[in-house]
Design a protein around this motif. Structure first.
Motif, PDB file in Angstrom:
ATOM      1  N   ASN A  23       5.794  21.143  40.144  1.00 11.81           N
ATOM      2  CA  ASN A  23       5.620  19.799  39.572  1.00 11.81           C
ATOM      3  C   ASN A  23       4.577  19.786  38.460  1.00 11.81           C
ATOM      4  O   ASN A  23       4.620  18.947  37.563  1.00 11.81           O
ATOM      5  N   TYR A  24       3.614  20.715  38.526  1.00  9.27           N
ATOM      6  CA  TYR A  24       2.545  20.755  37.533  1.00  9.27           C
ATOM      7  C   TYR A  24       2.973  21.422  36.232  1.00  9.27           C
ATOM      8  O   TYR A  24       2.171  21.522  35.304  1.00  9.27           O
ATOM      9  N   THR A  25       4.225  21.884  36.159  1.00  6.65           N
ATOM     10  CA  THR A  25       4.714  22.384  34.868  1.00  6.65           C
ATOM     11  C   THR A  25       4.930  21.227  33.896  1.00  6.65           C
ATOM     12  O   THR A  25       5.031  21.450  32.686  1.00  6.65           O
ATOM     13  N   GLN A  26       5.022  19.989  34.425  1.00  7.77           N
ATOM     14  CA  GLN A  26       5.164  18.811  33.579  1.00  7.77           C
ATOM     15  C   GLN A  26       3.786  18.205  33.331  1.00  7.77           C
ATOM     16  O   GLN A  26       3.054  17.920  34.276  1.00  7.77           O
ATOM     17  N   SER A  27       3.447  18.028  32.075  1.00  6.60           N
ATOM     18  CA  SER A  27       2.153  17.419  31.754  1.00  6.60           C
ATOM     19  C   SER A  27       2.147  15.920  32.035  1.00  6.60           C
ATOM     20  O   SER A  27       1.092  15.310  32.150  1.00  6.60           O
ATOM     21  N   SER A  28       3.346  15.335  32.143  1.00  2.00           N
ATOM     22  CA  SER A  28       3.462  13.893  32.365  1.00  2.00           C
ATOM     23  C   SER A  28       3.471  13.596  33.861  1.00  2.00           C
ATOM     24  O   SER A  28       4.401  13.984  34.583  1.00  2.00           O
ATOM     25  N   TYR A  29       2.429  12.900  34.343  1.00  2.00           N
ATOM     26  CA  TYR A  29       2.411  12.465  35.740  1.00  2.00           C
ATOM     27  C   TYR A  29       3.589  11.542  36.023  1.00  2.00           C
ATOM     28  O   TYR A  29       4.200  11.589  37.096  1.00  2.00           O
ATOM     29  N   GLU A  30       3.894  10.666  35.061  1.00  2.00           N
ATOM     30  CA  GLU A  30       4.958   9.689  35.270  1.00  2.00           C
ATOM     31  C   GLU A  30       6.307  10.371  35.494  1.00  2.00           C
ATOM     32  O   GLU A  30       7.058   9.979  36.398  1.00  2.00           O
ATOM     33  N   LEU A  31       6.616  11.396  34.690  1.00  2.00           N
ATOM     34  CA  LEU A  31       7.877  12.108  34.862  1.00  2.00           C
ATOM     35  C   LEU A  31       7.889  12.878  36.175  1.00  2.00           C
ATOM     36  O   LEU A  31       8.913  12.931  36.867  1.00  2.00           O
ATOM     37  N   GLY A  32       6.750  13.477  36.555  1.00  2.00           N
ATOM     38  CA  GLY A  32       6.676  14.204  37.816  1.00  2.00           C
ATOM     39  C   GLY A  32       6.956  13.301  39.007  1.00  2.00           C
ATOM     40  O   GLY A  32       7.699  13.679  39.925  1.00  2.00           O
ATOM     41  N   TYR A  33       6.393  12.088  38.989  1.00  2.00           N
ATOM     42  CA  TYR A  33       6.639  11.168  40.095  1.00  2.00           C
ATOM     43  C   TYR A  33       8.043  10.579  40.045  1.00  2.00           C
ATOM     44  O   TYR A  33       8.626  10.261  41.093  1.00  2.00           O
ATOM     45  N   ALA A  34       8.614  10.419  38.850  1.00  2.41           N
ATOM     46  CA  ALA A  34      10.004   9.959  38.757  1.00  2.41           C
ATOM     47  C   ALA A  34      10.942  10.970  39.419  1.00  2.41           C
ATOM     48  O   ALA A  34      11.843  10.601  40.181  1.00  2.41           O
ATOM     49  N   LEU A  35      10.724  12.255  39.138  1.00  2.00           N
ATOM     50  CA  LEU A  35      11.536  13.297  39.779  1.00  2.00           C
ATOM     51  C   LEU A  35      11.291  13.325  41.287  1.00  2.00           C
ATOM     52  O   LEU A  35      12.216  13.573  42.076  1.00  2.00           O
ATOM     53  N   LYS A  36      10.063  13.069  41.699  1.00  2.00           N
ATOM     54  CA  LYS A  36       9.740  13.041  43.133  1.00  2.00           C
ATOM     55  C   LYS A  36      10.495  11.911  43.843  1.00  2.00           C
ATOM     56  O   LYS A  36      11.074  12.115  44.919  1.00  2.00           O
ATOM     57  N   PHE A  37      10.502  10.712  43.237  1.00  2.68           N
ATOM     58  CA  PHE A  37      11.205   9.585  43.852  1.00  2.68           C
ATOM     59  C   PHE A  37      12.705   9.873  43.959  1.00  2.68           C
ATOM     60  O   PHE A  37      13.343   9.565  44.975  1.00  2.68           O
ATOM     61  N   MET A  38      13.278  10.464  42.899  1.00  2.00           N
ATOM     62  CA  MET A  38      14.706  10.812  42.936  1.00  2.00           C
ATOM     63  C   MET A  38      14.980  11.871  43.995  1.00  2.00           C
ATOM     64  O   MET A  38      16.015  11.841  44.668  1.00  2.00           O
ATOM     65  N   ARG A  39      14.057  12.812  44.161  1.00  2.00           N
ATOM     66  CA  ARG A  39      14.218  13.864  45.178  1.00  2.00           C
ATOM     67  C   ARG A  39      14.180  13.266  46.581  1.00  2.00           C
ATOM     68  O   ARG A  39      14.957  13.671  47.454  1.00  2.00           O
ATOM     69  N   LEU A  40      13.298  12.303  46.811  1.00  2.00           N
ATOM     70  CA  LEU A  40      13.233  11.646  48.111  1.00  2.00           C
ATOM     71  C   LEU A  40      14.521  10.891  48.415  1.00  2.00           C
ATOM     72  O   LEU A  40      15.033  10.935  49.548  1.00  2.00           O
ATOM     73  N   ILE A  41      15.062  10.206  47.420  1.00  2.00           N
ATOM     74  CA  ILE A  41      16.336   9.499  47.607  1.00  2.00           C
ATOM     75  C   ILE A  41      17.451  10.488  47.906  1.00  2.00           C
ATOM     76  O   ILE A  41      18.300  10.254  48.784  1.00  2.00           O
ATOM     77  N   LEU A  42      17.459  11.613  47.184  1.00  2.00           N
ATOM     78  CA  LEU A  42      18.468  12.653  47.420  1.00  2.00           C
ATOM     79  C   LEU A  42      18.380  13.191  48.847  1.00  2.00           C
ATOM     80  O   LEU A  42      19.406  13.409  49.510  1.00  2.00           O
ATOM     81  N   LEU A  43      17.158  13.431  49.326  1.00  2.00           N
ATOM     82  CA  LEU A  43      16.975  13.942  50.686  1.00  2.00           C
ATOM     83  C   LEU A  43      17.516  12.963  51.724  1.00  2.00           C
ATOM     84  O   LEU A  43      18.238  13.358  52.653  1.00  2.00           O
ATOM     85  N   VAL A  44      17.176  11.691  51.570  1.00  2.00           N
ATOM     86  CA  VAL A  44      17.608  10.680  52.539  1.00  2.00           C
ATOM     87  C   VAL A  44      19.127  10.525  52.514  1.00  2.00           C
ATOM     88  O   VAL A  44      19.784  10.468  53.575  1.00  2.00           O
ATOM     89  N   LEU A  45      19.711  10.449  51.319  1.00  2.00           N
ATOM     90  CA  LEU A  45      21.159  10.293  51.210  1.00  2.00           C
ATOM     91  C   LEU A  45      21.892  11.509  51.750  1.00  2.00           C
ATOM     92  O   LEU A  45      22.929  11.381  52.414  1.00  2.00           O
ATOM     93  N   THR A  46      21.372  12.706  51.474  1.00  2.00           N
ATOM     94  CA  THR A  46      22.003  13.929  51.977  1.00  2.00           C
ATOM     95  C   THR A  46      21.935  13.988  53.494  1.00  2.00           C
ATOM     96  O   THR A  46      22.904  14.368  54.167  1.00  2.00           O
ATOM     97  N   ALA A  47      20.796  13.617  54.067  1.00  2.00           N
ATOM     98  CA  ALA A  47      20.669  13.621  55.525  1.00  2.00           C
ATOM     99  C   ALA A  47      21.598  12.598  56.169  1.00  2.00           C
ATOM    100  O   ALA A  47      22.142  12.835  57.257  1.00  2.00           O
ATOM    101  N   ALA A  48      21.804  11.465  55.503  1.00  2.00           N
ATOM    102  CA  ALA A  48      22.608  10.393  56.091  1.00  2.00           C
ATOM    103  C   ALA A  48      24.106  10.598  55.890  1.00  2.00           C
ATOM    104  O   ALA A  48      24.908  10.341  56.799  1.00  2.00           O
ATOM    105  N   PHE A  49      24.518  11.074  54.712  1.00  2.00           N
ATOM    106  CA  PHE A  49      25.943  11.114  54.378  1.00  2.00           C
ATOM    107  C   PHE A  49      26.444  12.501  53.985  1.00  2.00           C
ATOM    108  O   PHE A  49      27.542  12.624  53.438  1.00  2.00           O
TER     109      PHE A  49
END
Length: 468
Positions: free
Chosen positions: A392-418
């Protein structure tokens, strides 16, 4: 407040003493002086005054003879005062704003205007390289909290008459200074007018969070989309390069960062090191950053998908199968580690420097070996999350790093559920959030991919040689 000054010194000083609450505010100082045989006084903020300059100016005023005093304060400011930054102010609101910004105000009996002497000296740190926005090569200076020094750092790099720095103010109480930096012949005039209109229309008491407050005021739509609309940088060379490309750089007083608009996702991923190395190395660094960003998004959801469907794993990848007992569902292990990593990050920020090394060792041991031995987490889960946390620290932008993190969390939940359908839905949702996003100018967030511009797209992915 459109109140005008009186020509009588006592009336002006009594009015100012009342407004400024001089008896209570110890740092607002009034000093009586005499110049040209007339009574006068100066108001200034203690801590904002360049004392050596003021001493020379006071020496000049004391030596001034009555016949050398002109008829008006405007003539005094324009032709008599031996200083560069001098102005005459008649409006009380303008005087108060200047005084509270650090300008020394001189009032002379018989003048219905105040003489502003801009001999400010703000407390500031040195222009060292930013701790976050570093580069292996290139300039080692960085923006500071003083607006004038930040504009000077840009002027030093762009010595052109086409460079404009337009100052505005926002906040009823804070009256925060905001500077728009742009190249006259390259800027998008429509975007510039829109930005100026939005800043002028801001109705807030103060910009308490500096640039973040300003960003939220000038762009209020689609708050639920986590992908950033602005690029932030503490590097003057990055800000100067953005201005030369036709972008607008916004500087806010008391903030060591510059805000660049408009910004696409390709702009945010770029870094200074891409340009300080030869084209081959710069292209490799840029492509690596793109690939690692995709891996950090998909690695843990893909592993979860394969764990739920072990028959999909090819023989050559059989080693990724979890061999130990799984006491806690894999998806919960990933989610707990995502939260734990953020907790460690926040703890590192608030940890005194003298304790950071021993606490890092303790945290590494506890979250590493002990958590695996105790059965809370499996070693494979720890390894994948360790890669994601570091990558995650390869991105200098904190905002982009957290955007990818939020999308990853959604992906994890959706994958576990469906299962597979959830995985596909998560990827579609992520792509929709990126593609459906717009820059502040209302243009495509993924330009030059859409609308397609092959020449610009090539430049986004590959570091080209510098041409005239």
């Amino acid at each position: 407040m459109s109140e005008k000054l009186s020509a009588r010194l006592k009336e002006n000083t009594s009015r100012l003493d009342e407004i400024l609450n001089l008896d209570t505010n110890f740092d607002i100082i009034r000093k009586g002086v005499q110049t040209g045989g007339r009574d006068a006084c100066i108001y200034f903020i203690d801590g904002f005054l360049e004392e050596s300059v003021m001493e020379k100016l006071l020496e000049f005023f004391y030596k001034l003879k009555p016949e050398e005093l002109p008829m008006t304060a405007q003539q005094m400011a324009a032709h008599v005062v031996p200083y560069v930054e001098v102005s005459a102010m008649e409006n009380l609101d303008e005087i108060l704003k200047s005084l509270l910004s650090g300008v020394t105000c001189l009032f002379i009996d018989g003048y219905d205007a105040c003489i502003g002497l801009d001999c400010r000296s703000y407390p500031m740190r040195s222009v060292d390289e930013p701790s976050k926005d570093k580069a292996l090569r290139g300039s080692k200076d960085g923006f500071v909290e003083t607006l004038v020094f930040n504009t000077a750092l840009i002027r030093r790099r762009i010595r052109s008459t086409h460079l404009s720095m337009e100052i505005m103010t926002a906040g009823r109480t804070s009256r925060t200074d905001i500077v728009l930096c742009y190249m006259n012949e390259r800027v998008d005039r429509k975007l510039l007018r829109e930005l100026k209109g939005r800043i002028s229309a801001i109705q807030v008491d103060s910009l308490t969070m500096n640039q973040e407050s300003l960003a939220e005021c000038i762009y209020e739509r689609k708050w639920f989309n986590p992908f950033p609309k602005f690029k932030f940088t503490e590097r003057p060379d990055t800000a100067s390069a953005a201005i030369l490309e036709g972008n607008i750089v916004i500087l806010v007083d008391n903030s060591p960062q510059a805000m660049i608009v408009p910004t696409s996702i390709f702009d945010i991923i770029e870094e200074a090191d891409d340009y300080y190395f030869p084209p081959v190395t710069g292209s490799y660094l840029r492509l690596s950053r793109f690939i690692i960003a995709i891996i950090t998004l998909l690695l843990t959801p893909t592993f979860l998908l394969l764990y739920q469907n072990p028959d999909w794993i090819p023989k050559w990848l059989a080693f990724i199968v979890i061999k130990d007992t799984v006491n806690i569902p894999v998806v919960w292990q990933f989610l707990m580690l995502e939260l734990a990593i953020d907790g460690l990050r926040l703890a590192a920020i608030n940890t005194p420097s003298m304790l950071s090394t021993p606490l890092s060792v303790v945290a590494g041991i506890v979250l590493g070996q002990f958590t695996v031995d105790s059965g809370w987490f499996n070693a494979e889960i720890m390894m994948y999350m360790a890669f994601v946390a570091i990558a995650n620290y390869t991105q200098s932008s904190y905002e982009l790093g957290y955007a990818l993190k939020f999308m990853r969390l959604i992906l994890l939940v959706l994958t576990a559920a469906f299962n597979l359908w959830g995985y596909i839905a998560g990827i579609i949702l992520t792509m929709t959030a990126i593609i459906g996003n717009k820059t502040v100018a209302g243009k495509s967030y993924i330009y030059p991919l859409f609308p397609l511009n092959l020449t610009q797209l090539k430049r986004r992915f590959l570091r080209m040689r510098l041409k005239e």
